[in-house]
Write a protein that holds these residues in place. Sequence first.
Motif, PDB file in Angstrom:
ATOM      1  N   THR A 184      -9.744   7.299  -5.744  1.00  6.91           N
ATOM      2  CA  THR A 184      -9.507   8.007  -7.002  1.00  6.91           C
ATOM      3  C   THR A 184     -10.403   9.230  -7.125  1.00  6.91           C
ATOM      4  O   THR A 184      -9.957  10.325  -7.508  1.00  6.91           O
ATOM      5  N   GLU A 185     -11.684   9.073  -6.788  1.00  5.21           N
ATOM      6  CA  GLU A 185     -12.610  10.202  -6.861  1.00  5.21           C
ATOM      7  C   GLU A 185     -12.255  11.284  -5.839  1.00  5.21           C
ATOM      8  O   GLU A 185     -12.428  12.477  -6.101  1.00  5.21           O
ATOM      9  N   GLN A 239     -10.050  -2.403 -14.730  1.00  2.32           N
ATOM     10  CA  GLN A 239     -10.763  -1.134 -14.922  1.00  2.32           C
ATOM     11  C   GLN A 239      -9.818  -0.048 -15.401  1.00  2.32           C
ATOM     12  O   GLN A 239     -10.163   0.758 -16.271  1.00  2.32           O
ATOM     13  N   TRP A 285     -10.981   1.542  -4.083  1.00  2.00           N
ATOM     14  CA  TRP A 285     -10.113   2.175  -5.090  1.00  2.00           C
ATOM     15  C   TRP A 285     -10.832   3.340  -5.777  1.00  2.00           C
ATOM     16  O   TRP A 285     -10.264   4.409  -5.977  1.00  2.00           O
ATOM     17  N   GLN A 286     -12.104   3.136  -6.144  1.00  2.00           N
ATOM     18  CA  GLN A 286     -12.862   4.210  -6.782  1.00  2.00           C
ATOM     19  C   GLN A 286     -13.035   5.403  -5.843  1.00  2.00           C
ATOM     20  O   GLN A 286     -12.927   6.565  -6.260  1.00  2.00           O
TER      21      GLN A 286
END
Length: 522
Positions: free
Chosen positions: A167-168, A203, A163-164
């Motif tokens: 997103t990044e 988060q 997921w990170q």
Amino acid sequence: MPADRPTVQSVAHGRDLIADFTNGETRMLYAGIKDAPLGTDLVYLVDGTATEQRPYTKEFLRCLVPTCPTPAMNTVARAPRARDGFRHETGRVDDKDHREGAFHIQGKATLARWARGQHPDATITIEAVLPGRERVADVLVTFASGERVALEVQYAGLSVAEWQERTESYERLGVKCAWLFGHFGEQLNHKDDRAHLNAIQRQLAEAGDVVLWLNPLTEQVAVAYTTTRVWPTIPGVDLGDGGRYDDVTFYVPATTIGRLEVEPLSDARLTPDGVSTVNSRNLVRQRARWEAVQAGRAAGIVEHEARERALIAIKVAERAAAEQRMRDHHAAIAARRKELRAHRYAERGKALAGVLMERFPGGPPHFLTVPTEVTPTQPADQARVWQGHLWSQWVDVPVGTQAKVKLVVKDLDRLGLIDERHVGYAAEQWLAYLHAHHMVRLEGSLFTITDPVAEEPERLAAVARDRQARLNAVSSAPPWQLNKVQAAAPTASQPCRLCGELLAGLLIDGGDEWHPSCANKW
């Protein structure tokens, strides 16, 4: 109750909505065209048209899931009890991957249709490949201003790292990413009327975002909220809100566990900043108000505590100053008492000096210089004053006289020569000394005079030895020196050194300077 709380109308109504929202029913609102690439052109079934669209569906449409083993489709007329939808011609396909795939594809189609309704001038692309093929957005919305928002529908399981990374990746491409999680399966853990946020959702919530869930079949979105209260007002403390928030419940976005609130997707809003709903905006406002109240009250409490500490410091300083003033006052009183006592000693000493020197020309007797436990360091001249006073008033009286001990204590206290705390003990110790030397006889609270001027045996023996030495000097002198010795002896007119009466010639010839009776008293 705050006006912008979530829009649930009643508990029962809310539960019905939530039950419908979280239902894993596999009915479909979209179907694919048989000859078109799957996942691109989808046909949406308008509610109430199932019967009318059935022939067209059987001939031209298929299941929207590319891997479906039985793609032939039909329609189901459910009105008025439920919404119309597509179904598989051969029956229900109850496969987890198929179900998630169907939900995911319908979610993308639902969001694309909703986005077109929100912004007709925007470009809406399903499965949009971004430059460099770094990312493929489920739905990419390109506004007329050039700003872009990627709408990601997530039904399948996803790790925090994945997921990170996604997103990044969107951030690097300058695309705002809005996550909408699936209403069924791994992305919605709903039990005991509560939604339990997973790691990714926590988060997002901790970063300040409101977590959104999407049900493409009911065309609804949901948020999770929880309630909190402010600290109660502290009496007498102004916390900046006048206490108007006491016992007020604030509805704020859930960060771990919360209740679901469902609303139509049509009420949601799409902007270059992402997706927001009526409830999500209300929750954000409530959170801001709650944080502001908490911050204001925390500042008020800090200020209140600072004032309290300052007041305590002032009270401590005042108490210390008062204690110091009291110590100074007591010291001044003690100094004055000492000064007065010294003056009294001087005055009383002058009054007693003549009497005592006349009675005891050879020096003060032992019973006038008695040390006591409460006056161990008292100078001898001061002890002689108060003991001489008591002796002259209470002991130098006829033998057999009785008196009360408390009267002696009272007299000594009135004299003011000894600290009032020690008067009784000093008088009692002095009388005990006289009792031990047979001058008085103590009997409880009374004492009786037995010998007012009892002398110490050692002093009487010394006087006797001195007298005998003078007699021996006269008797042992040679005849030719006798006249010189006698001439040096006292004359017949010499008075007694103790009583003042004239001495007899025999005593003078014997070298005596006092009467034998006076010597016995010495």
